[in-house]
Design a protein around this motif. Structure first.
Motif, mmCIF file in Angstrom:
data_model
loop_
_atom_site.group_PDB
_atom_site.id
_atom_site.type_symbol
_atom_site.label_atom_id
_atom_site.label_comp_id
_atom_site.label_asym_id
_atom_site.label_seq_id
_atom_site.Cartn_x
_atom_site.Cartn_y
_atom_site.Cartn_z
ATOM 1 N N PHE A 46 0.853 -1.179 0.000
ATOM 2 C CA PHE A 46 0.000 0.000 0.000
ATOM 3 C C PHE A 46 0.896 1.238 0.000
ATOM 4 N N ILE A 47 0.893 1.944 -1.106
ATOM 5 C CA ILE A 47 1.689 3.165 -1.185
ATOM 6 C C ILE A 47 0.870 4.329 -0.629
ATOM 7 N N GLY A 48 1.587 5.368 -0.195
ATOM 8 C CA GLY A 48 0.900 6.503 0.394
ATOM 9 C C GLY A 48 1.296 6.666 1.857
ATOM 10 N N GLY A 49 0.465 7.334 2.679
ATOM 11 C CA GLY A 49 -0.832 7.890 2.336
ATOM 12 C C GLY A 49 -0.761 9.119 1.443
ATOM 13 N N TYR A 50 -1.771 9.185 0.585
ATOM 14 C CA TYR A 50 -1.905 10.279 -0.365
ATOM 15 C C TYR A 50 -3.153 11.093 -0.056
ATOM 16 N N SER A 51 -2.975 12.381 0.137
ATOM 17 C CA SER A 51 -4.112 13.287 0.277
ATOM 18 C C SER A 51 -4.650 13.585 -1.117
ATOM 19 N N ILE A 52 -5.973 13.607 -1.254
ATOM 20 C CA ILE A 52 -6.545 13.612 -2.606
ATOM 21 C C ILE A 52 -7.511 14.754 -2.887
ATOM 22 N N ASP A 53 -7.666 15.673 -1.952
ATOM 23 C CA ASP A 53 -8.511 16.834 -2.249
ATOM 24 C C ASP A 53 -7.983 18.053 -1.502
ATOM 25 N N GLY A 54 -8.622 19.190 -1.711
ATOM 26 C CA GLY A 54 -8.133 20.444 -1.141
ATOM 27 C C GLY A 54 -7.923 20.418 0.357
ATOM 28 N N PRO A 55 -8.927 20.036 1.153
ATOM 29 C CA PRO A 55 -8.765 20.045 2.613
ATOM 30 C C PRO A 55 -7.654 19.118 3.103
ATOM 31 N N THR A 56 -7.529 17.929 2.522
ATOM 32 C CA THR A 56 -6.497 17.006 3.007
ATOM 33 C C THR A 56 -5.116 17.404 2.496
ATOM 34 N N LEU A 57 -5.034 17.974 1.297
ATOM 35 C CA LEU A 57 -3.733 18.474 0.823
ATOM 36 C C LEU A 57 -3.253 19.629 1.696
ATOM 37 N N GLU A 58 -4.174 20.476 2.117
ATOM 38 C CA GLU A 58 -3.801 21.570 3.016
ATOM 39 C C GLU A 58 -3.341 21.005 4.360
ATOM 40 N N ALA A 59 -4.009 19.956 4.828
ATOM 41 C CA ALA A 59 -3.583 19.297 6.066
ATOM 42 C C ALA A 59 -2.184 18.714 5.907
ATOM 43 N N SER A 60 -1.890 18.120 4.741
ATOM 44 C CA SER A 60 -0.556 17.572 4.482
ATOM 45 C C SER A 60 0.501 18.673 4.508
ATOM 46 N N ARG A 61 0.169 19.828 3.932
ATOM 47 C CA ARG A 61 1.135 20.938 3.927
ATOM 48 C C ARG A 61 1.420 21.397 5.354
ATOM 49 N N ARG A 62 0.410 21.494 6.170
ATOM 50 C CA ARG A 62 0.600 21.913 7.558
ATOM 51 C C ARG A 62 1.439 20.897 8.322
ATOM 52 N N MET A 63 1.185 19.612 8.071
ATOM 53 C CA MET A 63 1.956 18.565 8.744
ATOM 54 C C MET A 63 3.406 18.582 8.283
ATOM 55 N N ALA A 64 3.627 18.857 6.987
ATOM 56 C CA ALA A 64 4.994 18.934 6.466
ATOM 57 C C ALA A 64 5.736 20.121 7.076
ATOM 58 N N GLU A 65 5.042 21.218 7.281
ATOM 59 C CA GLU A 65 5.656 22.393 7.911
ATOM 60 C C GLU A 65 6.076 22.091 9.348
#
Length: 379
Positions: A46-65
């Motif tokens: 299972f590759i990922g996790g992959y965020s797949i829409d606006g709200p989850t991509l924004e959550a990924s950016r915050r987590m990366a920060e």
């Protein structure tokens, strides 16, 4: 691959699983390249996790920060397409672990890639930005939302896995039944510190393909998981090529020798309900009686079920055994001269005996979870 199917009898997404060893997703780490480096000794990844829409991509950016590893991209469909294409020549059954804020987001990905991969709903992430986006562990506290996502994916006619963390939902057995009833195909469970008791509880609640995860990185731990209900084991942080190769080799050897790689412990020794295949007639006080009561099978129904299930098979033999048929005989690891004499007389090896018990177990599980559920729903 037919040799692998004969050994493990595992199919996921209509593909043969060559070994019951899987790689679990780790956001920002497990992508196609990671899997391909380990593909020789992995059956599913299972590759990922992959965020797949606006709200989850924004959550990924915050987590990366905040210093966490994340997969970040402008176009989820394009990025996932590259990863899926890279895996298509591999013998590994590919899954994509997804984090979305709506059922439509998941359905959109499934519409793009159809049956090329398994779609795994991330109900596992516990980071606040993801919970606020309505995914990860949020779904375990809001099972109705999880059901909607499962149904949206199944409407696209794809294979669905749900990745969960044990001990988060109000009741893990109820969650397993809910996920199964909603149409999911696989339950991927991070056992945390609960161990095989939790695994057995989940196995006894549904017939889903069950993947056990968390620190299962040795042969002994893998076999313990298999004997309490797991169909596969998955590794994350310890999914290095050396560990995977060792697990694959040891599990393969055990399967070739034993005939049923994930045979359960006997019921009286803590096994799950698949172990009814090893139980004798209900004539004495033992764990069989409360188990039958718990699953709603009368003693008469149990007797009839096993008698009919072995008709025309090698297990129908055994007049000199305790109850007149191998149907009631125990696991091959338990000493019994009457059983062994019968096996020798009918020319059935220990390995073939266990394979026959596996077939019997499948019929029992079908009766418990398919026929009985259908009858209950129609009554």
């Amino acid at each position: 691959m037919m040799e692998a199917y004969d050994r493990f009898e595992l199919l996921i997404n209509d593909q043969v699983v060559k070994t019951p060893v899987a790689i679990a997703s780790m956001a920002g780490i497990v992508d196609a390249a990671y899997v391909l480096e380990r593909a020789a000794h992995v059956g599913v990844a299972f590759i990922g996790g992959y965020s797949i829409d606006g709200p989850t991509l924004e959550a990924s950016r915050r987590m990366a920060e905040d210093g966490r590893k994340e997969f970040l991209y402008a176009d989820p469909i394009e990025a996932l397409g590259h990863e899926i294409d890279a895996l298509k020549e591999s013998s590994v059954v590919a899954g994509i672990n997804l984090r979305g804020s709506t059922p439509a987001a998941y359905a959109g990905v499934a519409s793009a890639f159809e049956d090329r991969v398994v779609y795994e709903i991330d109900a596992h992430c516990r980071q606040s930005p993801m919970l606020n986006a309505g995914c990860g562990e949020y779904l375990l506290h809001h099972p109705d939302a999880l059901v909607e996502i499962i149904r949206a994916l199944k409407a696209e006619d794809v294979t669905v896995s749900v990745k969960v963390r044990a001990g988060v939902a109000a009741n893990d057995a109820d969650l397993a039944r809910t996920v199964w009833k909603a149409g999911a195909d696989i339950l991927h469970v991070d056992l945390m510190d609960y161990g095989h008791n939790k695994l057995r509880q989940i196995r006894n609640a549904s017939p889903l393909t069950l993947i056990a995860n968390n620190s299962i990185n040795t042969f002994d731990r893998a076999m313990d998981a298999f004997s309490h209900g797991a169909d596969l084991v998955s590794l994350a942080r310890k999914s290095d090529p050396w560990t995977l190769a060792g697990l694959d080799a040891a599990i393969t050897r055990a399967a070739d020798e034993g005939g049923w790689y994930n045979a359960p412990k006997q019921l009286c020794r803590g096994g799950d309900i698949r172990a009814l295949a090893f139980c004798c007639m209900p004539v004495k006080a033992c764990p069989l009686i409360p188990t039958l009561e718990r699953i709603g099978l009368s003693r008469k129904e149990y007797l009839k079920l096993k008698q009919e299930a072995v008709k025309g098979t090698a297990l129908e033999n055994g007049k000199t055994t305790c109850f007149g048929s191998l149907a009631w005989c125990c696991k091959i690891s338990s000493p019994c001269m009457f059983r062994n004499m019968t096996l020798e007389n009918v020319g059935l090896s220990a390995r073939e005996y266990m394979r026959c018990k596996h077939r019997l177990s499948e019929k029992i599980m079908h009766r418990i979870f398919d026929e009985k559920e259908t009858a209950d729903e129609s009554s």
